[in-house]
Design a protein around this motif. Structure first.
Motif, PDB file in Angstrom:
ATOM      1  N   GLU A  70       6.543   9.930  -0.557  1.00 27.38           N
ATOM      2  CA  GLU A  70       5.130  10.444  -0.103  1.00 27.38           C
ATOM      3  C   GLU A  70       5.417  11.710   1.062  1.00 27.38           C
ATOM      4  N   MET A  71       6.161  11.457   1.864  1.00 25.34           N
ATOM      5  CA  MET A  71       6.508  12.177   2.988  1.00 25.34           C
ATOM      6  C   MET A  71       6.950  13.678   2.335  1.00 25.34           C
ATOM      7  N   VAL A  72       8.046  13.646   1.364  1.00 21.16           N
ATOM      8  CA  VAL A  72       8.580  14.789   0.848  1.00 21.16           C
ATOM      9  C   VAL A  72       7.420  15.230  -0.050  1.00 21.16           C
ATOM     10  N   SER A  73       6.484  14.753  -0.429  1.00 20.05           N
ATOM     11  CA  SER A  73       5.600  15.261  -1.360  1.00 20.05           C
ATOM     12  C   SER A  73       4.539  16.026  -0.446  1.00 20.05           C
ATOM     13  N   ARG A  74       4.083  15.519   0.813  1.00 23.01           N
ATOM     14  CA  ARG A  74       3.381  16.165   1.761  1.00 23.01           C
ATOM     15  C   ARG A  74       4.088  17.263   2.507  1.00 23.01           C
ATOM     16  N   TYR A  75       5.487  17.285   2.945  1.00 25.04           N
ATOM     17  CA  TYR A  75       5.931  18.185   3.605  1.00 25.04           C
ATOM     18  C   TYR A  75       7.092  19.012   3.127  1.00 25.04           C
ATOM     19  N   GLY A  76       7.586  18.518   1.975  1.00 23.22           N
ATOM     20  CA  GLY A  76       8.962  19.233   1.872  1.00 23.22           C
ATOM     21  C   GLY A  76       9.994  18.552   2.186  1.00 23.22           C
ATOM     22  N   ILE A  77      11.035  18.532   1.458  1.00 20.05           N
ATOM     23  CA  ILE A  77      12.291  17.573   1.893  1.00 20.05           C
ATOM     24  C   ILE A  77      12.783  17.956   3.197  1.00 20.05           C
ATOM     25  N   ASP A  78      13.016  19.238   3.635  1.00 18.67           N
ATOM     26  CA  ASP A  78      13.560  19.810   4.732  1.00 18.67           C
ATOM     27  C   ASP A  78      12.833  19.306   6.029  1.00 18.67           C
ATOM     28  N   LYS A  79      11.461  19.515   5.969  1.00 16.68           N
ATOM     29  CA  LYS A  79      10.566  19.400   7.031  1.00 16.68           C
ATOM     30  C   LYS A  79      10.476  17.640   7.162  1.00 16.68           C
ATOM     31  N   ALA A  80      10.359  17.026   5.869  1.00 14.23           N
ATOM     32  CA  ALA A  80      10.137  15.326   6.105  1.00 14.23           C
ATOM     33  C   ALA A  80      11.519  14.928   6.794  1.00 14.23           C
ATOM     34  N   TYR A  81      12.704  15.377   6.475  1.00 12.37           N
ATOM     35  CA  TYR A  81      13.961  14.969   7.061  1.00 12.37           C
ATOM     36  C   TYR A  81      14.349  15.215   8.345  1.00 12.37           C
ATOM     37  N   ASN A  82      13.825  16.398   8.798  1.00 15.20           N
ATOM     38  CA  ASN A  82      14.583  16.845   9.914  1.00 15.20           C
ATOM     39  C   ASN A  82      13.387  17.250  11.160  1.00 15.20           C
ATOM     40  N   SER A  83      12.170  16.775  10.808  1.00 13.80           N
ATOM     41  CA  SER A  83      11.363  17.287  11.991  1.00 13.80           C
ATOM     42  C   SER A  83      10.888  16.091  12.949  1.00 13.80           C
ATOM     43  N   GLY A  84      11.640  14.848  12.625  1.00 11.49           N
ATOM     44  CA  GLY A  84      11.404  13.764  13.601  1.00 11.49           C
ATOM     45  C   GLY A  84      10.082  12.732  13.281  1.00 11.49           C
ATOM     46  N   PHE A  85       9.670  12.934  12.095  1.00 13.48           N
ATOM     47  CA  PHE A  85       8.217  12.133  11.939  1.00 13.48           C
ATOM     48  C   PHE A  85       8.535  10.707  12.342  1.00 13.48           C
ATOM     49  N   LYS A  86       7.587  10.174  13.048  1.00 18.03           N
ATOM     50  CA  LYS A  86       7.635   8.593  12.779  1.00 18.03           C
ATOM     51  C   LYS A  86       6.560   8.222  12.011  1.00 18.03           C
ATOM     52  N   VAL A  87       6.707   7.427  11.000  1.00 14.34           N
ATOM     53  CA  VAL A  87       5.760   6.899   9.987  1.00 14.34           C
ATOM     54  C   VAL A  87       5.649   5.406  10.306  1.00 14.34           C
ATOM     55  N   TYR A  88       4.344   5.010  10.349  1.00 13.10           N
ATOM     56  CA  TYR A  88       4.019   3.644  10.635  1.00 13.10           C
ATOM     57  C   TYR A  88       3.302   3.243   9.496  1.00 13.10           C
ATOM     58  N   THR A  89       4.094   2.236   8.778  1.00 13.40           N
ATOM     59  CA  THR A  89       3.516   1.779   7.358  1.00 13.40           C
ATOM     60  C   THR A  89       2.640   0.567   7.743  1.00 13.40           C
ATOM     61  N   SER A  90       1.793   0.297   6.591  1.00 17.64           N
ATOM     62  CA  SER A  90       0.700  -0.738   6.797  1.00 17.64           C
ATOM     63  C   SER A  90       1.217  -2.106   6.653  1.00 17.64           C
ATOM     64  N   VAL A  91       2.853  -2.496   6.264  1.00 22.86           N
ATOM     65  CA  VAL A  91       3.183  -3.717   6.241  1.00 22.86           C
ATOM     66  C   VAL A  91       3.341  -4.441   7.804  1.00 22.86           C
ATOM     67  N   GLU A  92       3.248  -5.846   7.634  1.00 19.00           N
ATOM     68  CA  GLU A  92       3.518  -6.437   8.748  1.00 19.00           C
ATOM     69  C   GLU A  92       4.841  -7.123   8.657  1.00 19.00           C
ATOM     70  N   SER A  93       5.625  -6.954   9.557  1.00 19.81           N
ATOM     71  CA  SER A  93       7.177  -7.356   9.512  1.00 19.81           C
ATOM     72  C   SER A  93       7.411  -8.857   9.169  1.00 19.81           C
ATOM     73  N   ASP A  94       6.594  -9.907   9.659  1.00 22.35           N
ATOM     74  CA  ASP A  94       6.674 -11.115   9.239  1.00 22.35           C
ATOM     75  C   ASP A  94       6.347 -11.487   7.923  1.00 22.35           C
ATOM     76  N   VAL A  95       5.209 -10.841   7.324  1.00 22.84           N
ATOM     77  CA  VAL A  95       4.526 -11.167   6.138  1.00 22.84           C
ATOM     78  C   VAL A  95       5.764 -10.443   5.147  1.00 22.84           C
ATOM     79  N   GLN A  96       6.418  -9.081   5.551  1.00 20.45           N
ATOM     80  CA  GLN A  96       7.010  -8.479   4.632  1.00 20.45           C
ATOM     81  C   GLN A  96       8.306  -9.034   4.301  1.00 20.45           C
ATOM     82  N   LYS A  97       8.917  -9.574   5.411  1.00 17.37           N
ATOM     83  CA  LYS A  97       9.999 -10.625   5.440  1.00 17.37           C
ATOM     84  C   LYS A  97       9.604 -11.890   4.622  1.00 17.37           C
ATOM     85  N   ALA A  98       8.591 -12.361   4.501  1.00 13.20           N
ATOM     86  CA  ALA A  98       8.365 -13.733   3.816  1.00 13.20           C
ATOM     87  C   ALA A  98       8.271 -13.404   2.488  1.00 13.20           C
ATOM     88  N   ALA A  99       7.942 -12.001   2.191  1.00 14.07           N
ATOM     89  CA  ALA A  99       7.670 -11.786   0.480  1.00 14.07           C
ATOM     90  C   ALA A  99       9.063 -11.474   0.163  1.00 14.07           C
TER      91      ALA A  99
END
Length: 824
Positions: free
Chosen positions: A271-300
């Motif tokens: 999704e980030m590559v689609s939005r920003y292109g591969i160079d900007k997505a990989y090298n711009s220091g983005f911090k992406v916060y997902t919707s998943v909860e760590s304990d729930v994701q681990k349980a899944a």
């Protein structure tokens, strides 16, 4: 006097010539000198980091490892190590060091070689940002002029900070923050003096002096740095002696991942590559916060892996991964050769490779690739009867030699008690999706057993036939047409001649049990195939298909044939979870999302999702994602009535809790009865199984959590088969034909147990517009009785029966006599 005058004239002429030469050089290279103004707002190449909703690091993407730090975050000894080694007069010169230049020139004149570059930290910064490392005089001239420009633009601390964050330090580490993590797995403040000196020695030759590749050379360079620090009186003799005696402790450290969740992180990367292109997505220091909860994701993830192993084990042991030696004809491999062989094996998931060393009556001795030796006990072996086909397993083994022989290369995994159990790579595949049905937030998503084994994300990419998971949607269409949960249909075989095929279509119940006249509530709870077909016919094929499209399904996936009633439509787990969420949220179509917000490298919020929500006024408003605006609520569209959604959820609750009176021998179970183990009355669910058990499903929810589980094979033609009872395993085991209830539901139960732990009940409350009336269980008509032959049933206003039953024989089809509060 004349000599002094001539000497002064000579010096003036030399100075003028030097000035003219300097100006000439400046104008010669001026057009090639880049503007250094960009350093005021420089964006260092920093990898993208992906986090859970609660801030745990899932993954990072980027060619360069970099952890930017400010100069006040850097320990003083580390700053001094770089100054002592690279440029001890840094805070005194104007960007170039005349003393260093003279010294370098003398070395060049005396040796004819460019052994010393005389580059200051500012000059190195100029080269790192704007020039190459080519040893050429013209590059050095440019470097000098750019360095002077930089000194006029930035303060000394700003220059030093940029240098320490930009510099290459080997193993894809750029900047000292990343180097501390890569080589020592530490933050800068946690480094020892010896480790700081090691890092400070790397700029000269990051590859040749790398402590991982060349520890001896790295140690010698480290001691040179410590010697320079001692000369400059940055450290004492005692500190020097202690640090130089320290061993090399560096080894490669990957990113400090808090929770390994590769499928969701790959969704974010794409999704980030689609939005920003591969160079900007990989090298711009983005911090992406997902919707998943760590304990729930681990349980899944845990539920999916354990469930696939459980399926695999009941179908038998397929044998070793390889034979390393034949104990009948060959001597065992030496330990060194054996470990080298095992170290070449790629491990994934929870599996560890091992070799069998010896086998006794009820145990086996094995060695892992780490060199660890352990004993496999009989309890961790006895499951492994031989796999014959997916429908047949051999006899239960009596001794360990029935299963293993020395020389076998096998797989192990940790058991619940932390012992090792014989295992194997699961052949079946699976996916889990869990949503918040109120706003579409993906709480957990797992696309397969192991991302290393297969990057195919079955949760969002695999369109598979949904089987009886389609029935809630079919029944919803029927309620919209005027049927009620008390409507009576004939649960009897169907035979229909197909003139075009020259055959009869005979949809059957599974199992092939028919109850005659049956209420719709029970028919859905017990997943009666023929009732689903009769309802589709009663509503009409096209009208039913149109109703299904309201739930967000793709038109091309909804086939226009009566097999639609039995689940021939192919839908991804995410699409199914989205559609079924409507029954949990009052009839709204939410939009699933997996990115909550995106921040830049400085922590500024670039994007924050505006999720679809359940609005009271039931209006649909376009979403606005522009920050700084007044963002209007993004209301989820109402696709079915609240009453319709509640009635289907209520019937699906009966799929778990059943009905009837067990004390009067009229009790019955729904197909999802195994979910009763969770002891929660707020859950609704539905099993799904396709022909020949090719695809199996279980989907279930309460008001706050909607979860779908799929299990099958990546090749759609493969059946999941059946298993026989294993005499070695005792009660509680699953056997018989694989199905949604047996194959997919156990993972759903395990996941929901963890996801709902400590959460209060979240039942789906009946909305306005419903009435609750006591009916006769056999006929669906009104009843005057208050016993096991009747129950309260919900109806939309105006749809309840108006006639009372004339007689009520004590027959079958009765249901629970408890009040509606007790049942639901």
């Amino acid at each position: 006097m004349i000599l002094l005058k001539r000497t002064l004239q000579f010096l003036i002429i030399c100075a003028l010539l030097a000035l003219i030469t300097l100006l000439s050089l400046y104008y010669y290279v001026k057009s090639d000198i880049p503007s250094v103004q960009v350093l005021k707002n420089v964006q260092l190449q920093t990898p993208m980091q992906v986090f859970t909703k609660d801030g745990l690091l899932i993954n990072q993407f980027g060619e360069k490892r970099r952890i930017p730090v400010t100069i006040d975050q850097i320990p003083q000894p580390l700053l001094q190590a770089f100054l002592a080694t690279e440029d001890n007069r840094f805070y005194d010169h104007i960007g170039i060091d005349p003393i260093g230049i003279v010294r370098s020139a003398l070395v060049l004149i005396s040796t004819g070689e460019k052994k010393q570059g005389a580059s200051t930290i500012t000059m190195q910064l100029a080269r790192n940002f704007f020039l190459t490392r080519e040893k050429a005089y013209i590059r050095k001239v440019k470097e000098i002029f750019i360095a002077i420009h930089i000194e006029n633009l930035l303060s000394k601390d700003e220059i030093f900070e940029l240098y320490l964050n930009k510099i290459e330090l080997g193993n894809r580490a750029f900047g000292i923050g990343a180097a501390a993590q890569v080589y020592y797995g530490k933050e800068l403040k946690e480094l020892t003096l010896a480790q700081m000196a090691m890092i400070a020695g790397l700029p000269k030759a990051p590859s040749a002096l790398n402590p991982i590749r060349n520890p001896e050379r790295a140690k010698a360079r480290r001691n040179v740095v410590l010697g320079r620090m001692l000369e400059e009186k940055y450290i004492s003799r005692a500190q020097y002696n202690e640090a130089t005696n320290q061993p090399i402790t560096a080894y490669f450290h990957g990113a400090e991942i808090d929770l390994y969740a590769p499928y969701i992180s790959e969704m974010v990367r794409a999704e980030m590559v689609s939005r920003y292109g591969i160079d900007k997505a990989y090298n711009s220091g983005f911090k992406v916060y997902t919707s998943v909860e760590s304990d729930v994701q681990k349980a899944a993830q845990t539920a999916l892996v354990n469930n696939l192993h459980a399926y695999d084990m009941r179908h038998g042991f397929r044998g070793p991964e390889a034979i390393l030696w034949d104990p009948q004809t060959e001597p065992p491999l030496t330990q060194s050769k054996l470990l080298n062989t095992l170290k070449a094996v790629n491990e994934f998931g929870p599996l560890k490779t091992a070799a069998v060393l010896s086998v006794s009556d009820k145990s086996a001795e094995v060695i892992l690739k780490s060199g660890e030796r352990t004993t496999l006990t009989w309890d961790n072996l006895k499951w492994a009867r031989k796999f014959i086909t997916r429908y047949r397993q051999s006899f239960a083994p009596e001794t360990a030699s029935d299963i293993l022989t020395p020389g076998m290369q096998i797989w192990l995994r940790k058991n619940d008690d932390n012992s090792y159990i014989l295992s194997q790579i699961p052949e079946a595949a699976s996916a889990i999706v869990s949503l918040d049905p109120q706003d579409g937030r993906i709480k957990a998503i797992v696309g397969g057993y192991s991302f290393e084994q297969s990057q195919y994300n079955r949760a969002v990419q695999a369109k598979r036939q949904v089987g009886s998971n389609i029935k809630p949607f079919i029944y919803s269409a029927a309620l919209e047409k005027g049927y009620t949960l008390a409507s009576i249909l004939n649960d009897a075989p169907i035979n229909q001649w197909d003139k075009s095929q020259g055959v009869a279509w005979r949809p059957k119940n599974s199992p092939a049990i028919y109850n005659g006249p049956i209420r719709i509530r029970r028919a859905l709870a017990q997943s009666k195939n023929v009732i689903s077909v009769r309802l589709l016919r009663g509503v009409g094929l096209q009208r039913t298909a149109d109703h299904l499209l309201k739930f967000g399904f793709d038109d091309k996936d909804i086939n226009r044939s009566e097999s639609l009633a039995l689940g021939s439509a192919s839908i991804t787990p995410l699409e199914l979870a989205r559609g079924m969420s409507a029954f949990a949220n009052g009839g709204h179509l939410i939009e699933p999302y997996f990115i909550s917000q995106i921040q830049d490298a400085m922590g500024n919020t670039l994007f924050k999702t505006n999720p679809t929500i359940i609005c009271d006024d039931e209006t649909t408003t376009p979403s606005s994602l522009m920050l700084g605006e007044q963002v209007a609520p993004n209301c989820a569209p109402q696709i079915i009535s609240k009453q319709n959604a509640f009635l289907i959820a209520s019937a699906m609750n009966s799929a778990i809790w059943g009905g009837g009176s067990w004390s009067h021998k009229t009790g019955w179970s729904g197909t999802g009865w195994r979910a009763q183990a969770l002891k929660r009355r707020d859950l609704s669910g539905k099993t799904g199984t396709t022909n020949d058990s090719v695809d199996t499903w279980f989907s279930g929810f309460n008001r706050d959590v909607m979860t779908s589980v799929w299990v099958g094979f990546d090749n759609p033609g493969n059946t999941l088969g059946r298993s026989t009872y294993n005499n070695n395993l005792g009660s509680g085991q699953i056997s018989g034909a694989e199905s949604g209830a047996k194959t997919a539901q156990p993972a759903w139960v395990d996941f929901m147990r963890a996801a709902l732990d400590g959460k209060p009940a979240a039942p789906i409350e009946p909305p306005e517009g419903l009435v609750s009336i006591r009916i006769d269980l056999e006929t669906g008509l009104l009843s005057h009785k208050n016993d096991y032959t009747s129950r309260f049933e919900y109806f939309e206003k105006g749809t309840a029966p108006t006639k009372y039953v004339l007689s009520q024989p004590n027959d079958i089809f009765e249901e629970n006599t408890k009040t509606e509060e007790e049942l639901f």
